[in-house]
Design an enzyme around this catalytic site. Structure first.
Site, mmCIF file in Angstrom:
data_model
loop_
_atom_site.group_PDB
_atom_site.id
_atom_site.type_symbol
_atom_site.label_atom_id
_atom_site.label_comp_id
_atom_site.label_asym_id
_atom_site.label_seq_id
_atom_site.Cartn_x
_atom_site.Cartn_y
_atom_site.Cartn_z
ATOM 1 N N CYS A 38 3.332 -0.113 -8.946
ATOM 2 C CA CYS A 38 3.884 -1.409 -8.531
ATOM 3 C C CYS A 38 4.866 -1.916 -9.588
ATOM 4 C CB CYS A 38 2.760 -2.413 -8.337
ATOM 5 S SG CYS A 38 3.327 -4.050 -7.803
ATOM 6 N N CYS A 90 0.863 -1.169 0.000
ATOM 7 C CA CYS A 90 0.000 0.000 0.000
ATOM 8 C C CYS A 90 0.903 1.223 0.000
ATOM 9 C CB CYS A 90 -0.998 0.011 1.158
ATOM 10 S SG CYS A 90 -0.276 0.175 2.796
ATOM 11 N N CYS A 147 -4.054 -0.801 -2.257
ATOM 12 C CA CYS A 147 -4.214 0.640 -2.424
ATOM 13 C C CYS A 147 -4.211 0.956 -3.919
ATOM 14 C CB CYS A 147 -3.063 1.349 -1.705
ATOM 15 S SG CYS A 147 -2.850 3.076 -2.128
#
Length: 253
Positions: A199, A119, A192
């Site tokens: 990512c 997150c 999130c």
């Protein structure tokens, strides 16, 4: 003797709804990960207006939920309520014959696996997910968590884990996702919407999943946000159980 003509033999509405081929494919996709509409259209190979139509049908039946992305408010994440879906499947089976009601599958020890939760701050959602998966797998799953912009552990995350799940987060520290950039995992789970956008790829064949869970902190006083932490933790705990059910299990000897 009861006449067959007097007996309602029509299938439950749930089966008629979920049994549509395209809706079943959408449900199958959402059973694994929360997704945006354009991701679903690409995966099922159908036009967006058709996918949106069937998603609306599933939303009306409360099988699918929708939440605006916190990364881009123009996007909407869709998710499947697996608990409600399972209850409806069980009711449908029981309506046909009592012996067909679903029971939770017997769960053996989880085979060793590595899972990374992400997150933004690594201060709440991912920390709670890490602790829950590690505890509920009996330590077999090597769970880690990290954030794109690490921040100190939120007091309410530690409080909720201690009061509702008996887990101690006092030793947990926030980490940057760069710490794990060259490590391999069996699952990488973003919790999130913002961190999903940044990512990085991880080595190996890690399956990347997304749980679109609203940030419970919100910059307000701890007393105000505590109920939101309780709700977020409950959502994460349910998803963690389904995640563990999808991981390989060792055969008991």
């Amino acid at each position: 003797m009861t006449s067959l003509a007097a007996t309602d033999l029509s299938p439950p509405d749930f089966l008629q709804l979920a049994g549509h081929p395209l809706r079943w494919r959408l449900l199958s996709e959402l059973a694994r990960s929360d997704r945006l509409v354009h991701e679903l259209t690409g995966r099922v190979g159908e036009a967006q207006n058709l996918v949106s139509y069937h998603l609306a049908k599933l939303r009306d039946a409360r099988l699918v939920s929708a939440r605006r992305s916190s990364a881009d408010g123009r996007d909407t994440y869709y998710g499947l309520d697996l608990t409600r879906f399972g209850a409806l499947l069980s009711q449908a089976g029981g309506a046909l014959h009592p012996g067909l009601r679903l029971a939770p599958p017997p769960r053996g020890p989880v085979a060793p696996a590595r899972v990374l939760f992400l997150c933004t701050g690594n201060s709440a959602r991912s920390q709670m997910a890490e602790a829950l998966v590690r505890a509920r797998s009996g330590g077999a799953v090597e769970a880690h968590s990290a954030g794109s912009h690490p921040a100190p552990l939120h007091p309410n995350a530690a409080r909720v884990m201690a009061e509702h799940y008996g887990l101690d987060l006092s030793g947990q520290v926030s980490k940057s996702l760069e710490v794990f950039a060259d490590q391999a995992f069996d699952r990488v789970v973003s919790l999130c919407d913002r961190v999903r956008e940044v990512c990085p790829p991880f080595p190996g064949a890690a399956e990347v999943l997304h749980w679109s869970i609203v940030n419970p902190a919100g910059g307000e006083p701890d007393a105000v946000t505590y109920p939101r932490f309780v709700a977020a933790a409950a959502d994460i705990a349910t998803r963690a159980d389904f995640l563990l059910a999808a991981l390989p299990h060792e055969t008991a000897t």
